[in-house]
Design a protein around this motif. Structure first.
Motif, mmCIF file in Angstrom:
data_model
loop_
_atom_site.group_PDB
_atom_site.id
_atom_site.type_symbol
_atom_site.label_atom_id
_atom_site.label_comp_id
_atom_site.label_asym_id
_atom_site.label_seq_id
_atom_site.Cartn_x
_atom_site.Cartn_y
_atom_site.Cartn_z
ATOM 1 N N MET A 58 -3.320 -44.216 -33.024
ATOM 2 C CA MET A 58 -4.193 -44.324 -34.178
ATOM 3 C C MET A 58 -4.179 -45.771 -34.661
ATOM 4 S SD MET A 58 -4.263 -42.471 -37.960
ATOM 5 C CE MET A 58 -2.765 -41.664 -37.709
ATOM 6 N N GLN A 59 -5.339 -46.302 -34.973
ATOM 7 C CA GLN A 59 -5.456 -47.671 -35.429
ATOM 8 C C GLN A 59 -5.775 -47.665 -36.916
ATOM 9 O OE1 GLN A 59 -8.351 -49.888 -33.305
ATOM 10 N NE2 GLN A 59 -8.058 -51.741 -34.490
ATOM 11 N N THR A 60 -5.086 -48.511 -37.661
ATOM 12 C CA THR A 60 -5.358 -48.615 -39.089
ATOM 13 C C THR A 60 -6.093 -49.900 -39.375
ATOM 14 O OG1 THR A 60 -3.248 -49.702 -39.505
ATOM 15 C CG2 THR A 60 -3.308 -47.288 -39.729
ATOM 16 N N ASP A 61 -6.775 -49.930 -40.482
ATOM 17 C CA ASP A 61 -7.491 -51.123 -40.904
ATOM 18 C C ASP A 61 -6.572 -51.925 -41.814
ATOM 19 O OD1 ASP A 61 -9.108 -53.078 -41.943
ATOM 20 O OD2 ASP A 61 -10.807 -51.743 -42.285
ATOM 21 N N ASN A 62 -5.839 -52.875 -41.247
ATOM 22 C CA ASN A 62 -4.873 -53.657 -42.006
ATOM 23 C C ASN A 62 -5.525 -54.530 -43.059
ATOM 24 O OD1 ASN A 62 -2.708 -52.604 -40.619
ATOM 25 N ND2 ASN A 62 -2.843 -54.130 -39.007
ATOM 26 N N THR A 63 -6.777 -54.878 -42.884
ATOM 27 C CA THR A 63 -7.473 -55.692 -43.865
ATOM 28 C C THR A 63 -7.593 -54.940 -45.182
ATOM 29 O OG1 THR A 63 -8.746 -56.736 -42.120
ATOM 30 C CG2 THR A 63 -9.598 -56.944 -44.366
ATOM 31 N N ILE A 64 -7.985 -53.693 -45.107
ATOM 32 C CA ILE A 64 -8.118 -52.881 -46.320
ATOM 33 C C ILE A 64 -6.749 -52.634 -46.937
ATOM 34 C CG2 ILE A 64 -8.765 -50.629 -47.235
ATOM 35 C CD1 ILE A 64 -11.058 -50.592 -45.231
ATOM 36 N N ILE A 65 -5.772 -52.285 -46.131
ATOM 37 C CA ILE A 65 -4.440 -51.994 -46.646
ATOM 38 C C ILE A 65 -3.852 -53.229 -47.331
ATOM 39 C CG2 ILE A 65 -2.074 -51.419 -45.987
ATOM 40 C CD1 ILE A 65 -3.283 -49.616 -43.826
ATOM 41 N N ALA A 66 -4.050 -54.384 -46.760
ATOM 42 C CA ALA A 66 -3.493 -55.608 -47.317
ATOM 43 C C ALA A 66 -4.123 -55.979 -48.652
ATOM 44 C CB ALA A 66 -3.663 -56.751 -46.334
ATOM 45 N N SER A 67 -5.315 -55.501 -48.925
ATOM 46 C CA SER A 67 -6.018 -55.894 -50.140
ATOM 47 C C SER A 67 -5.970 -54.820 -51.226
ATOM 48 C CB SER A 67 -7.473 -56.222 -49.803
ATOM 49 O OG SER A 67 -8.135 -55.050 -49.394
ATOM 50 N N THR A 68 -5.048 -53.868 -51.116
ATOM 51 C CA THR A 68 -4.997 -52.780 -52.070
ATOM 52 C C THR A 68 -3.707 -52.805 -52.870
ATOM 53 O OG1 THR A 68 -4.115 -51.370 -50.360
ATOM 54 C CG2 THR A 68 -6.480 -51.255 -50.720
ATOM 55 N N ASP A 69 -3.700 -52.088 -53.968
ATOM 56 C CA ASP A 69 -2.536 -51.987 -54.839
ATOM 57 C C ASP A 69 -1.615 -50.895 -54.303
ATOM 58 O OD1 ASP A 69 -0.727 -51.928 -56.868
ATOM 59 O OD2 ASP A 69 -2.169 -51.498 -58.449
ATOM 60 N N GLU B 75 -7.360 -37.082 -47.327
ATOM 61 C CA GLU B 75 -8.482 -37.208 -48.262
ATOM 62 C C GLU B 75 -8.122 -38.150 -49.410
ATOM 63 O OE1 GLU B 75 -12.197 -36.915 -49.763
ATOM 64 O OE2 GLU B 75 -11.526 -36.110 -47.842
ATOM 65 N N ALA B 76 -6.912 -38.014 -49.940
ATOM 66 C CA ALA B 76 -6.472 -38.901 -51.024
ATOM 67 C C ALA B 76 -6.375 -40.341 -50.534
ATOM 68 C CB ALA B 76 -5.130 -38.434 -51.579
ATOM 69 N N LEU B 77 -5.897 -40.549 -49.312
ATOM 70 C CA LEU B 77 -5.783 -41.883 -48.750
ATOM 71 C C LEU B 77 -7.167 -42.505 -48.538
ATOM 72 C CD1 LEU B 77 -3.808 -44.035 -47.720
ATOM 73 C CD2 LEU B 77 -3.974 -42.951 -45.465
ATOM 74 N N LYS B 78 -8.114 -41.710 -48.052
ATOM 75 C CA LYS B 78 -9.482 -42.209 -47.863
ATOM 76 C C LYS B 78 -10.083 -42.609 -49.209
ATOM 77 C CE LYS B 78 -14.064 -40.894 -46.179
ATOM 78 N NZ LYS B 78 -14.736 -41.612 -47.241
ATOM 79 N N THR B 79 -9.896 -41.782 -50.218
ATOM 80 C CA THR B 79 -10.404 -42.085 -51.550
ATOM 81 C C THR B 79 -9.774 -43.358 -52.086
ATOM 82 O OG1 THR B 79 -10.795 -39.748 -51.991
ATOM 83 C CG2 THR B 79 -10.633 -41.203 -53.907
ATOM 84 N N TRP B 80 -8.463 -43.497 -51.903
ATOM 85 C CA TRP B 80 -7.736 -44.685 -52.353
ATOM 86 C C TRP B 80 -8.241 -45.938 -51.645
ATOM 87 C CZ3 TRP B 80 -4.224 -47.757 -49.548
ATOM 88 C CH2 TRP B 80 -3.484 -48.653 -50.297
ATOM 89 N N ARG B 81 -8.426 -45.841 -50.325
ATOM 90 C CA ARG B 81 -8.928 -46.993 -49.566
ATOM 91 C C ARG B 81 -10.341 -47.368 -50.004
ATOM 92 N NH1 ARG B 81 -6.728 -45.407 -43.584
ATOM 93 N NH2 ARG B 81 -4.696 -46.385 -43.783
ATOM 94 N N ASP B 82 -11.204 -46.362 -50.176
ATOM 95 C CA ASP B 82 -12.583 -46.635 -50.609
ATOM 96 C C ASP B 82 -12.594 -47.287 -51.985
ATOM 97 O OD1 ASP B 82 -13.502 -45.495 -48.258
ATOM 98 O OD2 ASP B 82 -14.103 -43.599 -49.198
ATOM 99 N N LYS B 83 -11.758 -46.798 -52.874
ATOM 100 C CA LYS B 83 -11.689 -47.317 -54.244
ATOM 101 C C LYS B 83 -11.186 -48.756 -54.263
ATOM 102 C CE LYS B 83 -8.831 -46.681 -58.281
ATOM 103 N NZ LYS B 83 -7.713 -45.933 -58.787
ATOM 104 N N ASN B 84 -10.274 -49.071 -53.366
ATOM 105 C CA ASN B 84 -9.631 -50.386 -53.385
ATOM 106 C C ASN B 84 -10.190 -51.365 -52.361
ATOM 107 O OD1 ASN B 84 -7.333 -50.177 -55.377
ATOM 108 N ND2 ASN B 84 -7.055 -48.326 -54.164
#
Length: 57
Positions: A1-12, A41-50
């Protein structure tokens, strides 16, 4: 599974949903919704929000 480190790095990180612990899932696959479904679902919402657009960096 590949994660989007760009989004993760820019979130709280403090508001990031916590992965279910091993004792929270029965592993049977019959729970609806499964704790993993709720987490994803919560993680997707969190990523979209941030998520930040390239112009906001």
């Amino acid at each position: 599974m590949q994660t989007d480190n760009t989004i993760i790095a820019s979130t709280d990180q403090k508001d990031k949903p916590q992965r279910p612990s091993t004792d929270e899932c029965c592993g049977g696959g019959s729970c609806c919704p499964c704790v993993w479904d709720e987490y994803r679902e919560a993680l997707k919402t969190w990523r979209d929000k941030n998520a930040q657009s390239p112009t906001q960096k």
